[in-house]
Write a protein that holds these residues in place. Structure first.
Motif, mmCIF file in Angstrom:
data_model
loop_
_atom_site.group_PDB
_atom_site.id
_atom_site.type_symbol
_atom_site.label_atom_id
_atom_site.label_comp_id
_atom_site.label_asym_id
_atom_site.label_seq_id
_atom_site.Cartn_x
_atom_site.Cartn_y
_atom_site.Cartn_z
ATOM 1 N N ALA A 58 1.022 -1.052 0.192
ATOM 2 C CA ALA A 58 0.159 0.010 0.034
ATOM 3 C C ALA A 58 0.884 1.063 -0.131
ATOM 4 O O ALA A 58 2.079 1.117 0.437
ATOM 5 C CB ALA A 58 -0.851 0.125 1.318
ATOM 6 N N ASN A 107 -4.201 5.688 -1.940
ATOM 7 C CA ASN A 107 -4.689 4.317 -2.216
ATOM 8 C C ASN A 107 -6.105 4.445 -2.833
ATOM 9 O O ASN A 107 -7.168 3.886 -2.128
ATOM 10 C CB ASN A 107 -4.686 3.359 -1.037
ATOM 11 C CG ASN A 107 -3.134 3.060 -0.603
ATOM 12 O OD1 ASN A 107 -2.484 2.540 -0.976
ATOM 13 N ND2 ASN A 107 -2.591 4.026 0.573
ATOM 14 N N THR A 132 -8.429 1.387 -1.280
ATOM 15 C CA THR A 132 -8.278 0.419 -0.451
ATOM 16 C C THR A 132 -8.718 0.750 1.002
ATOM 17 O O THR A 132 -8.534 1.693 1.622
ATOM 18 C CB THR A 132 -6.641 0.153 -0.379
ATOM 19 O OG1 THR A 132 -6.021 0.287 -1.672
ATOM 20 C CG2 THR A 132 -6.216 -0.870 0.328
ATOM 21 N N LEU A 145 -7.025 1.120 6.245
ATOM 22 C CA LEU A 145 -5.536 1.640 6.228
ATOM 23 C C LEU A 145 -5.631 2.839 7.210
ATOM 24 O O LEU A 145 -6.524 3.652 7.328
ATOM 25 C CB LEU A 145 -4.936 2.157 4.754
ATOM 26 C CG LEU A 145 -5.109 1.078 3.960
ATOM 27 C CD1 LEU A 145 -4.400 1.608 2.558
ATOM 28 C CD2 LEU A 145 -4.298 -0.075 4.232
ATOM 29 N N TYR A 163 -2.205 -2.944 3.550
ATOM 30 C CA TYR A 163 -3.418 -3.495 3.378
ATOM 31 C C TYR A 163 -3.064 -5.207 3.383
ATOM 32 O O TYR A 163 -3.845 -5.955 4.195
ATOM 33 C CB TYR A 163 -3.739 -3.522 1.861
ATOM 34 C CG TYR A 163 -5.253 -4.148 1.737
ATOM 35 C CD1 TYR A 163 -6.286 -4.133 2.735
ATOM 36 C CD2 TYR A 163 -5.460 -4.416 0.361
ATOM 37 C CE1 TYR A 163 -7.561 -4.713 2.451
ATOM 38 C CE2 TYR A 163 -6.892 -5.295 0.201
ATOM 39 C CZ TYR A 163 -7.817 -5.348 1.121
ATOM 40 O OH TYR A 163 -8.981 -5.760 0.912
ATOM 41 N N ALA A 217 -6.408 -11.032 1.850
ATOM 42 C CA ALA A 217 -7.037 -9.904 1.974
ATOM 43 C C ALA A 217 -7.823 -9.833 0.596
ATOM 44 O O ALA A 217 -7.726 -10.632 -0.447
ATOM 45 C CB ALA A 217 -5.913 -8.713 1.972
ATOM 46 N N SER A 255 -8.027 -8.636 -2.127
ATOM 47 C CA SER A 255 -7.248 -7.832 -3.529
ATOM 48 C C SER A 255 -8.179 -8.666 -4.596
ATOM 49 O O SER A 255 -8.896 -9.179 -4.607
ATOM 50 C CB SER A 255 -6.002 -8.269 -3.381
ATOM 51 O OG SER A 255 -5.794 -9.694 -3.345
#
Length: 784
Positions: free
Chosen positions: A457, A464, A603, A606, A619, A718, A720
């Motif tokens: 990140a 992000n 994202t 964070l 992340y 995560a 993603s």
């Protein structure tokens, strides 16, 4: 959060485009020479060419400049100085301390003072060298330690503490301390810095080789005294970036735009390789003072690292680089009591900037050096000490929180290293190498296996985020635009795969266009290994919206439920019928269904407190490990990488072919940083390694003949993009194994009980110095 769309199941087969090893979307254009870079764009009638006039002093006031010979040179149209800039004379990305053109004060050899504009590139360069400049020299600070001593830095010093280092260090059964120097690195992208500024109605278009079009838009607008909507910046592709075109492309973009605005003609500014290396910043070199307390097994009890980086004359991105270095000192290890400090020293040299890894490699290397020393002091295998200090596995309480307070919940380093240890035959080869060294007086072999844990990140939370546009045309073809930039890493290919997968199309139906600030606004740099994570998610969001509209239309027209409509292999399956995607799109168009959409992604989860240097800045983490075997010649300092085994965690890879290529490239580039790529300034502050003739990047002959690269079988914990992981920067830390294998080979001269004092890059000269130091220490120990 949008609901996850499962892969389409047609019959008994699962269809998807992500996860396939498609070749790079521009591969054919690359190898045939047809790929268009910024300097290849056809020049408009009346295009002029520019070149910088550079400072020849490291620190001085400009007493006067005589441009008579410059203006008399054939082809010269104008000479532009700081006074000709209509807006702000600054191109600094964070702190406004980075002038486009020096205005009375020069702060490094190579700093641009003026711009010559001429009819040709050659005439502009020739004329720029004819200026007669008189200087009043000032004291110059040329080393980071000297700057530290003078308390000269570009951002305030930073410190991260957990626990009580002093108490834990004093109570530790064993202790080490020492110093280390790790050099910087030139990005050495194949395509140099280049910008082509074209005056347009009511504003300026800039075609720029940049990783950050939105920032180029901002700095050009500020330099011209315009609003951002007056400026558009476009980048189809770069011939490499590696961080060197994240912020420092701003100098070339603003200078070209200022010239074009003043002359009302298109102006191209392209850097010669020598000028590029003289003007631009590099990876930060670091000096370290370190101390560690540990027990008799090698378990870390207290760690202190004091880092000083060479920032150069201005701040640029030095603050964030140092922050990431601080956050990566732990690498893959739990550190109970720590005191980590970092200073960005102001020196009269090029302003250093982003480079692949962005401070992470510099932070982690210091920890690996300490681990290596501890193992040798204890007479243990360094791998055993490394494994002893790993963060705990998920589910095991304790020893799973980083010094900055983030819990490591996705740790796979134990399993990954165990797999590599077995497949690389580490234990057997280590015994064989020791036996071989015992009978070889000159040539010595070394072996090392090192781990990687790398946070993914931007460490500034608001960066992000990403946007994308997806257009579906009535013939069923798809056009995608997103905020990321393509520098050879395959970002566009992965985004194409994501969109194709979402719409159930084969990859040939999808195309990505040039990154353009007039299409997707307020984008972040393609950096911090976030390109696929951010832009892939944004493009998926846009494509998913279109898919939902088409599914609802298909269900309405042909019956059934929208949730049951399946898109796969360029076909649409609805209520027992199948039709070509293009057929459905054509019917949807006639029914006035919107066939384009924007997409956005931010994202989640964070946070970062820069005052306390604590939070949740990443992340997730990417993991990896490499085992390298080297041979050194103790008479010449020459060395050779014999074999490298690499196992890297790319999560559920979007494209294994591209990811393996990134791992291979990152490994060799990192190896160059740690072994051959030496930056050297003379005592006047002039960079002497400013050309391929004096700066040695790795060549094909430096690559190991036995190079085994595999991706670790892992699905990102995560959420993603398709549970993949970033693969741009983390692999650059894998060749730590090369550096420590060289150190292992040198240590054999002292029966593996003396720590070789080896700095990076481990050039032949540095290796010879270390060899002599170990031999001297061995003789002294023997005499005692």
């Amino acid at each position: 959060m949008n609901k996850t769309v499962e892969p389409a199941v047609i019959g008994s087969a699962v269809w998807q485009e992500v996860g396939k090893p498609h070749f790079h979307e521009s591969a054919v254009l690359h190898v045939t020479g047809e790929a268009t870079y910024a300097d290849d764009v056809p020049e408009l009638h009346g295009t002029l060419h520019a070149a910088f006039g550079l400072s020849q002093k490291a620190h001085a006031r400009i007493a006067g400049i005589d441009f008579s010979a410059v203006k008399a040179t054939p082809g010269v149209v104008a000479v532009i100085t700081a006074g000709d800039i209509p807006g702000v004379n600054d191109c600094g990305p964070i702190i406004h301390d980075d002038p486009i053109l020096a205005d009375g004060l020069v702060q490094y050899v190579g700093q641009p003072i003026f711009v010559v504009v001429a009819d040709t590139h050659a005439n502009a360069r020739r004329a720029a060298r004819k200026a007669v400049i008189s200087y009043q020299e000032l004291p110059a600070t040329l080393s980071p330690r000297a700057a530290r001593a003078a308390e000269s830095w570009v951002v305030p010093p930073m410190q991260l503490r957990r626990g009580e280092f002093e108490r834990a260090y004093a109570a530790a059964p064993r202790r080490i301390e020492g110093q280390l120097h790790v050099g910087g690195q030139e990005q050495f992208y194949l395509e140099g810095q280049v910008s082509y500024a074209i005056p347009r109605e009511g504003g300026m278009q800039v075609i720029c080789s940049t990783q950050h079009p939105s920032e180029m838009q901002h700095v050009v607008a500020h330099a011209l005294g315009l609003h951002s909507h007056h400026v558009s910046v476009e980048c189809r592709r770069m011939g490499g970036g590696f961080g060197g075109k994240e912020s420092q492309s701003a100098l070339w973009a603003t200078a070209a735009a200022v010239c074009a605005a003043r002359l009302k003609r298109p102006v191209k500014l392209r850097a010669d390789r020598d000028d590029d290396m003289l003007v631009t910043g590099k990876r930060h070199c670091f000096d370290y003072d370190y101390a560690a307390g540990f027990d008799e097994e090698g378990r870390l009890l207290a760690v202190q690292v004091d880092m000083v980086s060479r920032a150069g004359f201005s701040a640029d991105l030095s603050g964030p680089v140092a922050t990431r270095a601080v956050c990566h000192v732990d690498n893959a290890y739990y550190l109970p009591d720590v005191d980590i400090r970092a200073v960005c020293a102001k020196t009269n040299t090029q302003s250093n900037t982003a480079f692949r890894g962005f401070g992470g490699p510099q932070g982690a290397l210091a920890m690996e050096y300490m681990i290596d020393n501890i193992a040798r002091d204890l007479g243990r295998d360094p791998l055993d000490v490394r494994k002893l200090n790993f963060y705990n596995r998920p589910g095991q309480p304790g020893r799973d929180v980083t010094p900055y307070g983030q819990q490591v919940t996705d740790n796979v380093i134990h399993e990954l290293v165990a797999e590599l240890e077995a497949t690389s035959e580490y234990r057997v080869r280590r015994a064989q190498i020791r036996a071989w060294n015992a009978t070889s007086p000159v040539l010595k072999r070394g072996l090392a296996l090192t781990p990687v844990k790398f946070g993914i990140a931007f460490n500034v939370s608001h960066l992000n985020q990403a946007g994308a546009l997806v257009h579906v045309y009535v013939d069923g073809s798809v056009l995608v635009n997103h905020g990321g930039t393509e520098m050879g890493q395959g970002l566009h290919t992965k985004v194409m795969q994501v969109v194709a997968n979402e719409l159930g199309l084969t990859l040939d139906r999808v195309r990505v266009t040039a990154t353009d600030t007039s299409k997707v606004a307020n984008t972040s740099a393609t950096a911090a290994s976030t390109g696929s994570d951010l832009n892939g998610k944004a493009a998926q969001d846009a494509a998913r919206t279109i898919r939902r509209r088409l599914a609802e239309f298909a269900a309405e027209r042909f019956g059934g439920s929208a949730d049951e409509v399946r898109f796969a292999a360029s076909q649409v399956h609805v209520n027992g019928q199948a039709m070509d995607f293009a057929e459905l799109v054509g019917k949807a168009y006639l029914a006035r269904v919107q066939l384009w959409s924007d997409g956005f992604y931010a994202t989640p989860d964070l946070s970062w407190d820069s005052a306390t240097m604590t939070g949740h800045p990443f992340y997730y983490y990417a993991y990896g490990a490499a085992a390298s075997e080297v041979m050194i010649d103790t008479l010449t300092g020459e060395w050779k990488l014999l074999r490298a085994d690499v196992l890297h965690d790319a999560g559920q890879s979007l494209n294994p072919a591209l990811d393996i290529g990134q791992v291979e490239g990152g490994f060799i580039q990192g190896m160059g940083w740690l072994t051959t790529e030496e930056l050297w300034w003379n005592d006047q502050g002039r960079l002497m390694t400013h050309a391929p003739s004096t700066y040695k990047i790795p060549a094909i002959s430096d690559c190991p003949q036995d190079f085994r690269v595999r991706l670790f079988d892992n699905r990102n914990a995560a959420d993603s993009i398709h549970r993949s992981k970033a693969v741009g920067e983390p692999p650059l830390l894998l060749p730590f194994s090369v550096f420590f294998a060289i150190r292992d080979a040198i240590a054999s001269l002292g029966d593996y009980r003396i720590n070789p004092p080896l700095n990076a890059p481990a050039t032949s000269e540095e290796i010879l110095k270390s060899v002599e130091a170990v031999r001297t220490a061995a003789r002294t120990a023997g005499a005692a």
